[in-house]
Design a protein around this motif. Structure first.
Motif, PDB file in Angstrom:
ATOM      1  N   ALA A 120      -9.165   9.396  35.538  1.00  0.00           N
ATOM      2  CA  ALA A 120      -9.971   8.363  34.896  1.00  0.00           C
ATOM      3  C   ALA A 120      -9.115   7.508  33.982  1.00  0.00           C
ATOM      4  N   ALA A 121      -9.363   6.209  34.009  1.00  0.00           N
ATOM      5  CA  ALA A 121      -8.590   5.299  33.166  1.00  0.00           C
ATOM      6  C   ALA A 121      -9.014   5.430  31.713  1.00  0.00           C
ATOM      7  N   ALA A 122      -8.045   5.525  30.819  1.00  0.00           N
ATOM      8  CA  ALA A 122      -8.343   5.577  29.393  1.00  0.00           C
ATOM      9  C   ALA A 122      -8.696   4.179  28.897  1.00  0.00           C
ATOM     10  N   SER A 123      -9.623   4.118  27.945  1.00  0.00           N
ATOM     11  CA  SER A 123     -10.088   2.822  27.477  1.00  0.00           C
ATOM     12  C   SER A 123      -9.556   2.454  26.103  1.00  0.00           C
ATOM     13  N   ARG A 124      -8.961   3.415  25.373  1.00  0.00           N
ATOM     14  CA  ARG A 124      -8.437   3.124  24.043  1.00  0.00           C
ATOM     15  C   ARG A 124      -7.054   3.743  23.865  1.00  0.00           C
ATOM     16  N   TYR A 125      -6.271   3.103  23.020  1.00  0.00           N
ATOM     17  CA  TYR A 125      -4.912   3.533  22.762  1.00  0.00           C
ATOM     18  C   TYR A 125      -4.733   3.712  21.260  1.00  0.00           C
ATOM     19  N   TYR A 126      -4.064   4.808  20.873  1.00  0.00           N
ATOM     20  CA  TYR A 126      -3.874   5.119  19.460  1.00  0.00           C
ATOM     21  C   TYR A 126      -2.427   5.531  19.216  1.00  0.00           C
ATOM     22  N   ALA A 127      -2.015   5.415  17.959  1.00  0.00           N
ATOM     23  CA  ALA A 127      -0.740   5.964  17.511  1.00  0.00           C
ATOM     24  C   ALA A 127      -1.001   6.800  16.272  1.00  0.00           C
ATOM     25  N   SER A 128      -0.423   7.991  16.230  1.00  0.00           N
ATOM     26  CA  SER A 128      -0.551   8.871  15.062  1.00  0.00           C
ATOM     27  C   SER A 128       0.841   9.139  14.512  1.00  0.00           C
ATOM     28  N   PHE A 129       0.920   9.547  13.233  1.00  0.00           N
ATOM     29  CA  PHE A 129       2.245   9.734  12.654  1.00  0.00           C
ATOM     30  C   PHE A 129       2.156  10.496  11.333  1.00  0.00           C
ATOM     31  N   VAL A 130       3.300  11.092  10.977  1.00  0.00           N
ATOM     32  CA  VAL A 130       3.537  11.631   9.640  1.00  0.00           C
ATOM     33  C   VAL A 130       4.744  10.896   9.079  1.00  0.00           C
ATOM     34  N   LEU A 131       4.561  10.214   7.965  1.00  0.00           N
ATOM     35  CA  LEU A 131       5.625   9.469   7.304  1.00  0.00           C
ATOM     36  C   LEU A 131       6.054  10.183   6.034  1.00  0.00           C
ATOM     37  N   ARG A 132       7.255   9.848   5.571  1.00  0.00           N
ATOM     38  CA  ARG A 132       7.703  10.265   4.253  1.00  0.00           C
ATOM     39  C   ARG A 132       8.197   9.027   3.522  1.00  0.00           C
ATOM     40  N   VAL A 133       7.468   8.594   2.500  1.00  0.00           N
ATOM     41  CA  VAL A 133       7.798   7.378   1.764  1.00  0.00           C
ATOM     42  C   VAL A 133       8.850   7.727   0.705  1.00  0.00           C
ATOM     43  N   PRO A 134       9.952   7.002   0.638  1.00  0.00           N
ATOM     44  CA  PRO A 134      10.981   7.331  -0.354  1.00  0.00           C
ATOM     45  C   PRO A 134      10.467   7.149  -1.780  1.00  0.00           C
ATOM     46  N   ALA A 135      10.986   7.950  -2.692  1.00  0.00           N
ATOM     47  CA  ALA A 135      10.556   7.874  -4.095  1.00  0.00           C
ATOM     48  C   ALA A 135      11.118   6.625  -4.766  1.00  0.00           C
TER      49      ALA A 135
ATOM     50  N   ALA B  89       0.824  -1.198   0.000  1.00  0.00           N
ATOM     51  CA  ALA B  89       0.000   0.000   0.000  1.00  0.00           C
ATOM     52  C   ALA B  89       0.867   1.259   0.000  1.00  0.00           C
ATOM     53  N   LEU B  90       1.912   1.271   0.821  1.00  0.00           N
ATOM     54  CA  LEU B  90       2.784   2.441   0.882  1.00  0.00           C
ATOM     55  C   LEU B  90       3.612   2.599  -0.387  1.00  0.00           C
ATOM     56  N   ALA B  91       3.961   1.476  -1.032  1.00  0.00           N
ATOM     57  CA  ALA B  91       4.725   1.554  -2.280  1.00  0.00           C
ATOM     58  C   ALA B  91       3.928   2.231  -3.383  1.00  0.00           C
ATOM     59  N   SER B  92       2.603   2.234  -3.250  1.00  0.00           N
ATOM     60  CA  SER B  92       1.760   2.874  -4.273  1.00  0.00           C
ATOM     61  C   SER B  92       1.769   4.391  -4.165  1.00  0.00           C
ATOM     62  N   VAL B  93       2.358   4.936  -3.101  1.00  0.00           N
ATOM     63  CA  VAL B  93       2.388   6.395  -2.914  1.00  0.00           C
ATOM     64  C   VAL B  93       3.829   6.858  -2.682  1.00  0.00           C
ATOM     65  N   ARG B  94       4.753   6.322  -3.454  1.00  0.00           N
ATOM     66  CA  ARG B  94       6.164   6.686  -3.290  1.00  0.00           C
ATOM     67  C   ARG B  94       6.370   8.178  -3.493  1.00  0.00           C
ATOM     68  N   GLY B  95       7.276   8.730  -2.690  1.00  0.00           N
ATOM     69  CA  GLY B  95       7.581  10.144  -2.772  1.00  0.00           C
ATOM     70  C   GLY B  95       6.582  11.046  -2.097  1.00  0.00           C
ATOM     71  N   ARG B  96       5.608  10.489  -1.411  1.00  0.00           N
ATOM     72  CA  ARG B  96       4.556  11.291  -0.780  1.00  0.00           C
ATOM     73  C   ARG B  96       4.686  11.240   0.743  1.00  0.00           C
ATOM     74  N   SER B  97       4.107  12.231   1.387  1.00  0.00           N
ATOM     75  CA  SER B  97       3.948  12.205   2.837  1.00  0.00           C
ATOM     76  C   SER B  97       2.652  11.478   3.173  1.00  0.00           C
ATOM     77  N   VAL B  98       2.622  10.817   4.313  1.00  0.00           N
ATOM     78  CA  VAL B  98       1.459  10.040   4.742  1.00  0.00           C
ATOM     79  C   VAL B  98       1.104  10.437   6.166  1.00  0.00           C
ATOM     80  N   VAL B  99      -0.159  10.773   6.397  1.00  0.00           N
ATOM     81  CA  VAL B  99      -0.675  11.072   7.729  1.00  0.00           C
ATOM     82  C   VAL B  99      -1.573   9.920   8.143  1.00  0.00           C
TER      83      VAL B  99
END
Length: 233
Positions: free
Chosen positions: A218-233, A89-99
């Protein structure tokens, strides 16, 4: 703060995949219009309960910036669990940033996968939050010079949350005001990461440890990870 007992941000640090974006940040207003790449960032949508808020805010920022409708990659949990499917999936967007935004259980293996594929991470976050609006939340952001200070903006938008920043690299000069953000962590984070992805974030001094805010009881019930990637061209 760990994601299902696995530290997503520690994995990124150990892998050395974090780098600063090579797109210069906009100066002055902090809008995303002054230094945009040729194409808008790709949105990696994985079906989390916060997708509507997170990606809705990212799309709104891109629309205000005149970048048009972004490309969307939609991956199910089974695909996230299969490295080959995610890499295709990431190879299909080479050279792009991914959020992107994923739930914690799916985030554990991502740093190793990105490192092996030569994918750079410009900033990333861990988020612990409850299901109800306004519920207690905690956030830890790992930033590079192009994204320094985004924790300040998130802390201002969600004052009841605990927000921490671990900043890598030498700080860039910056003294702009904070953007007006929706007072909800997922929407605020989605807009901030979209700003970083298009080079529209004016770096600020990182958030000091003594300004992280309250520790939610209060205890949190869900855990997430967020990111900005840069896929090489």
């Amino acid at each position: 703060m760990n994601l299902r007992r696995r530290d997503f941000l520690k994995g990124l640090l150990a892998g050395g995949t974090l780098v600063a974006l090579d797109v210069p940040a906009a100066h002055g207003s902090g809008s995303a219009t002054a230094a945009s790449p040729a194409a808008p960032p790709v949105l990696l949508v994985t079906g989390t309960p916060c997708d509507q808020e997170f990606f809705g805010a990212a799309r709104a920022l891109l629309a205000r910036s005149g970048l048009g409708e972004p490309t969307t990659l939609r991956l199910g949990r089974d695909e996230l669990a299969r490295p080959a499917a995610l890499l295709r999936a990431l190879a299909s967007v080479r050279g792009r940033s991914v959020v992107g935004l994923v739930e914690g259980a799916q985030a554990a293996l991502l740093p190793e996968l990105w490192r092996g594929a030569g994918i750079a991470v410009s900033c990333a976050g861990e988020h612990c939050a409850g299901d109800l609006p306004g519920s207690a939340s905690r956030h830890r952001l790992l930033t590079t010079p192009a994204s320094h200070g985004i924790a300040r903006a998130l802390r201002a938008a969600v004052p009841a949350a605990r927000v921490e920043e671990q900043a890598l690299g030498a700080p860039l000069a910056g003294d702009s005001g904070l953007p007006a953000l929706v007072p909800e962590w997922a929407a605020a984070t989605g807009e901030l990461l979209a700003r970083v992805a298009v080079g529209g974030w004016q770096p600020l001094a990182p958030l000091p440890a003594n300004d992280a805010g309250p520790v939610p009881r209060a205890a949190a019930s869900r855990y997430y990870a967020s990111f900005v990637l840069r896929v090489p061209a």
